[in-house]
Scaffold this active site. Structure first.
Site, PDB file in Angstrom:
ATOM      1  N   GLY A 154      29.405  40.270  33.170  1.00  0.00           N
ATOM      2  CA  GLY A 154      30.282  40.302  31.991  1.00  0.00           C
ATOM      3  C   GLY A 154      31.645  39.780  32.410  1.00  0.00           C
ATOM      4  O   GLY A 154      31.767  38.986  33.345  1.00  0.00           O
ATOM      5  N   ARG A 155      32.673  40.261  31.730  1.00  0.00           N
ATOM      6  CA  ARG A 155      34.017  39.762  32.019  1.00  0.00           C
ATOM      7  C   ARG A 155      34.445  40.076  33.448  1.00  0.00           C
ATOM      8  O   ARG A 155      34.940  39.211  34.167  1.00  0.00           O
ATOM      9  CB  ARG A 155      35.021  40.372  31.031  1.00  0.00           C
ATOM     10  CG  ARG A 155      34.872  39.788  29.653  1.00  0.00           C
ATOM     11  CD  ARG A 155      35.430  40.711  28.599  1.00  0.00           C
ATOM     12  NE  ARG A 155      34.508  41.791  28.337  1.00  0.00           N
ATOM     13  CZ  ARG A 155      34.267  42.309  27.139  1.00  0.00           C
ATOM     14  NH1 ARG A 155      34.930  41.896  26.101  1.00  0.00           N
ATOM     15  NH2 ARG A 155      33.405  43.283  26.975  1.00  0.00           N
ATOM     16  N   ILE A 156      34.281  41.340  33.868  1.00  0.00           N
ATOM     17  CA  ILE A 156      34.773  41.730  35.192  1.00  0.00           C
ATOM     18  C   ILE A 156      33.936  41.075  36.289  1.00  0.00           C
ATOM     19  O   ILE A 156      34.472  40.492  37.234  1.00  0.00           O
ATOM     20  CB  ILE A 156      34.793  43.268  35.349  1.00  0.00           C
ATOM     21  CG1 ILE A 156      35.734  43.890  34.307  1.00  0.00           C
ATOM     22  CG2 ILE A 156      35.247  43.654  36.755  1.00  0.00           C
ATOM     23  CD1 ILE A 156      35.647  45.418  34.194  1.00  0.00           C
ATOM     24  N   ALA A 234      32.074  50.159  38.913  1.00  0.00           N
ATOM     25  CA  ALA A 234      31.590  50.269  37.525  1.00  0.00           C
ATOM     26  C   ALA A 234      31.573  51.741  37.085  1.00  0.00           C
ATOM     27  O   ALA A 234      32.577  52.238  36.561  1.00  0.00           O
ATOM     28  CB  ALA A 234      30.226  49.622  37.409  1.00  0.00           C
ATOM     29  N   ARG A 235      30.451  52.413  37.317  1.00  0.00           N
ATOM     30  CA  ARG A 235      30.357  53.851  37.038  1.00  0.00           C
ATOM     31  C   ARG A 235      29.520  54.470  38.151  1.00  0.00           C
ATOM     32  O   ARG A 235      28.504  53.897  38.564  1.00  0.00           O
ATOM     33  CB  ARG A 235      29.692  54.112  35.686  1.00  0.00           C
ATOM     34  CG  ARG A 235      30.584  53.877  34.479  1.00  0.00           C
ATOM     35  CD  ARG A 235      31.729  54.905  34.378  1.00  0.00           C
ATOM     36  NE  ARG A 235      32.576  54.713  33.202  1.00  0.00           N
ATOM     37  CZ  ARG A 235      33.694  53.990  33.199  1.00  0.00           C
ATOM     38  NH1 ARG A 235      34.110  53.395  34.294  1.00  0.00           N
ATOM     39  NH2 ARG A 235      34.417  53.885  32.094  1.00  0.00           N
ATOM     40  N   GLU A 264      32.665  62.733  39.220  1.00  0.00           N
ATOM     41  CA  GLU A 264      34.120  62.729  39.452  1.00  0.00           C
ATOM     42  C   GLU A 264      34.758  63.989  38.913  1.00  0.00           C
ATOM     43  O   GLU A 264      34.356  64.461  37.854  1.00  0.00           O
ATOM     44  CB  GLU A 264      34.727  61.500  38.765  1.00  0.00           C
ATOM     45  CG  GLU A 264      34.202  60.221  39.374  1.00  0.00           C
ATOM     46  CD  GLU A 264      34.701  58.959  38.679  1.00  0.00           C
ATOM     47  OE1 GLU A 264      35.649  59.046  37.883  1.00  0.00           O
ATOM     48  OE2 GLU A 264      34.143  57.897  38.941  1.00  0.00           O
ATOM     49  N   HIS A 282      39.087  56.084  41.559  1.00  0.00           N
ATOM     50  CA  HIS A 282      38.912  55.479  40.223  1.00  0.00           C
ATOM     51  C   HIS A 282      40.221  54.871  39.699  1.00  0.00           C
ATOM     52  O   HIS A 282      40.779  55.324  38.704  1.00  0.00           O
ATOM     53  CB  HIS A 282      38.349  56.503  39.222  1.00  0.00           C
ATOM     54  CG  HIS A 282      37.674  55.853  38.039  1.00  0.00           C
ATOM     55  ND1 HIS A 282      36.665  56.459  37.328  1.00  0.00           N
ATOM     56  CD2 HIS A 282      37.864  54.646  37.438  1.00  0.00           C
ATOM     57  CE1 HIS A 282      36.269  55.655  36.342  1.00  0.00           C
ATOM     58  NE2 HIS A 282      36.985  54.552  36.388  1.00  0.00           N
ATOM     59  N   ILE A 283      40.677  53.827  40.409  1.00  0.00           N
ATOM     60  CA  ILE A 283      41.945  53.181  40.042  1.00  0.00           C
ATOM     61  C   ILE A 283      41.753  51.717  39.630  1.00  0.00           C
ATOM     62  O   ILE A 283      42.690  50.925  39.681  1.00  0.00           O
ATOM     63  CB  ILE A 283      42.986  53.262  41.196  1.00  0.00           C
ATOM     64  CG1 ILE A 283      42.404  52.720  42.513  1.00  0.00           C
ATOM     65  CG2 ILE A 283      43.482  54.682  41.365  1.00  0.00           C
ATOM     66  CD1 ILE A 283      43.452  52.548  43.620  1.00  0.00           C
ATOM     67  N   GLY A 284      40.534  51.374  39.211  1.00  0.00           N
ATOM     68  CA  GLY A 284      40.252  49.979  38.840  1.00  0.00           C
ATOM     69  C   GLY A 284      41.270  49.382  37.880  1.00  0.00           C
ATOM     70  O   GLY A 284      41.727  48.256  38.061  1.00  0.00           O
TER      71      GLY A 284
HETATM   72  C1  GLV Z   1      37.539  52.455  33.625  1.00  0.00           C
HETATM   73  O1  GLV Z   1      36.786  52.955  34.366  1.00  0.00           O
HETATM   74  C2  GLV Z   1      37.216  51.820  32.395  1.00  0.00           C
HETATM   75  O2  GLV Z   1      36.039  51.811  31.978  1.00  0.00           O
HETATM   76  O3  GLV Z   1      38.159  51.319  31.773  1.00  0.00           O
HETATM   77  C1  GLV Z   2      34.515  44.652  30.914  1.00  0.00           C
HETATM   78  O1  GLV Z   2      35.276  44.583  29.993  1.00  0.00           O
HETATM   79  C2  GLV Z   2      33.324  43.858  31.126  1.00  0.00           C
HETATM   80  O2  GLV Z   2      32.733  43.402  30.139  1.00  0.00           O
HETATM   81  O3  GLV Z   2      32.928  43.664  32.280  1.00  0.00           O
END
Ligand code: GLV
Ligand code: GLV
Length: 316
Positions: A154-156, A234-235, A264, A282-284
């Site tokens: 995706g975007r990231i 991610a998660r 978490e 969790h500081i992304g």
């Molecule tokens: C952070 O973890 C987000 O999903 O924005």
């Molecule tokens: C986040 O916004 C993604 O789509 O990866």
């Protein structure tokens, strides 16, 4: 209109809300609200600006029938029961795009720290255990020219891949379809087993869904190279943390870099005992710019949804 912001956030968004709403209450605690605090604060509220630490489930919504719109201050929205919101006609938005660069930077921070054993080295210096330059000391993995596997383009994921081109890396990715940004980077779309076997670095960028829960478990870790490094921004539950501890302990993989965890803020005790894992809290999205933009976007989404218009980044 009554709007509740469940934690202090940068001012930009609060100002936008205050200009438009009758009542804006920002809960004062710089920690997640408990269930009872959240229930008490949201009585008669129409709009909620929530954090990823707030669990918005069907039971909560049943007790708060006044709620019409929820703006989540995150890209991920696995903390919200979307189906329950839909069936109650509640609109939900998230904050993608504005945190793409910040999160890609954290993935790269972890990748480089894990590859070059930077956390271990820093601990050595701080703990006065460094005895001077050594020819055998802290040999890590090289990054330039290696193969990076992106799971979830995706975007990231695409931004992380784009940065890799400056490092002359080959790119592999797993995604439900081919994407234009990845094609432009000459990234090769492969199956998950292929990506696991061929990558030197693997970075996770999928949302947390039923079918991505424990996407990386013991079996997948065993398919990875012994020299490989796993990055998760991610998660947490996308990775089976207990399996990861075993893989790191037994050197099934070389290292991991984590910004997110299964429960978490609890950290698996096995991870704490290991040197070959780099861990961030969790500081992304935690840059001044991203957090300010998230605050504005969440506020604008919330006001639009409450007015019956479509939010810019509305989910349902
Ligand atoms: C952070 O973890 C987000 O999903 O924005
Ligand atoms: C986040 O916004 C993604 O789509 O990866």
């Amino acid at each position: 209109m009554k709007i509740i912001v469940t934690r202090p956030i940068p001012r930009a968004g609060i100002d936008i809300l205050k200009q438009a709403a009758h009542e804006v209450l920002v809960l004062p605690h710089d920690r997640p609200c408990t269930r009872s605090e959240l229930l008490a604060a949201t009585q008669n509220a129409q709009g909620l600006l929530t954090m990823l630490t707030d669990k918005i489930d069907d039971d909560f919504l049943q007790q708060r029938p006044s709620v019409k719109a929820i703006a989540n201050y995150a890209a991920g929205y696995n903390n919200i029961d979307i189906t329950a919101c839909q069936s109650r006609g509640i609109h939900v938005s998230n904050t993608p795009d504005v945190l793409t660069d910040a999160t890609a930077e954290i993935a790269w921070t972890l990748l480089m720290m894990a590859a070059r054993r930077a956390g271990e080295g820093e601990r050595m210096v701080r703990n006065a255990q460094w005895t001077g330059w050594g020819p055998m000391q802290l040999q890590g993995m090289s990054i330039l020219g290696q193969t990076l596997g992106i799971i979830g383009a995706g975007r990231i994921g695409s931004r992380v891949a784009q940065i890799a081109t400056a490092f002359g890396m080959q790119l592999l990715y797993v995604h439900r379809r081919e994407t234009e940004p990845m094609a432009q980077l000459e990234a090769r779309r492969v199956t998950l087993p292929e990506l696991l076997k061929e990558s030197d670095f693997i970075s996770l960028h999928v949302p947390l869904l039923a079918d991505t829960h424990h996407l990386i478990g013991a079996k997948e870790l065993h398919m990875m190279k012994k020299t490989s490094i796993l990055i998760n921004t991610a998660r947490g539950p996308v990775v089976d943390e207990a399996a990861l501890v075993e893989a790191l302990k037994s050197k099934t993989i070389f290292a991991a870099g984590l910004d997110v965890y299964e429960e978490e803020p609890k950290i698996h005790p096995g991870l704490l005992a290991l040197e070959n894992v780099t861990m961030l809290p969790h500081i992304g999205s935690a840059t001044v710019r991203a957090r300010s933009e998230m605050s504005k976007l969440a506020a604008e989404n919330l006001l639009a949804m409450l007015r019956g218009q479509r939010g810019k980044t509305q989910v349902v």
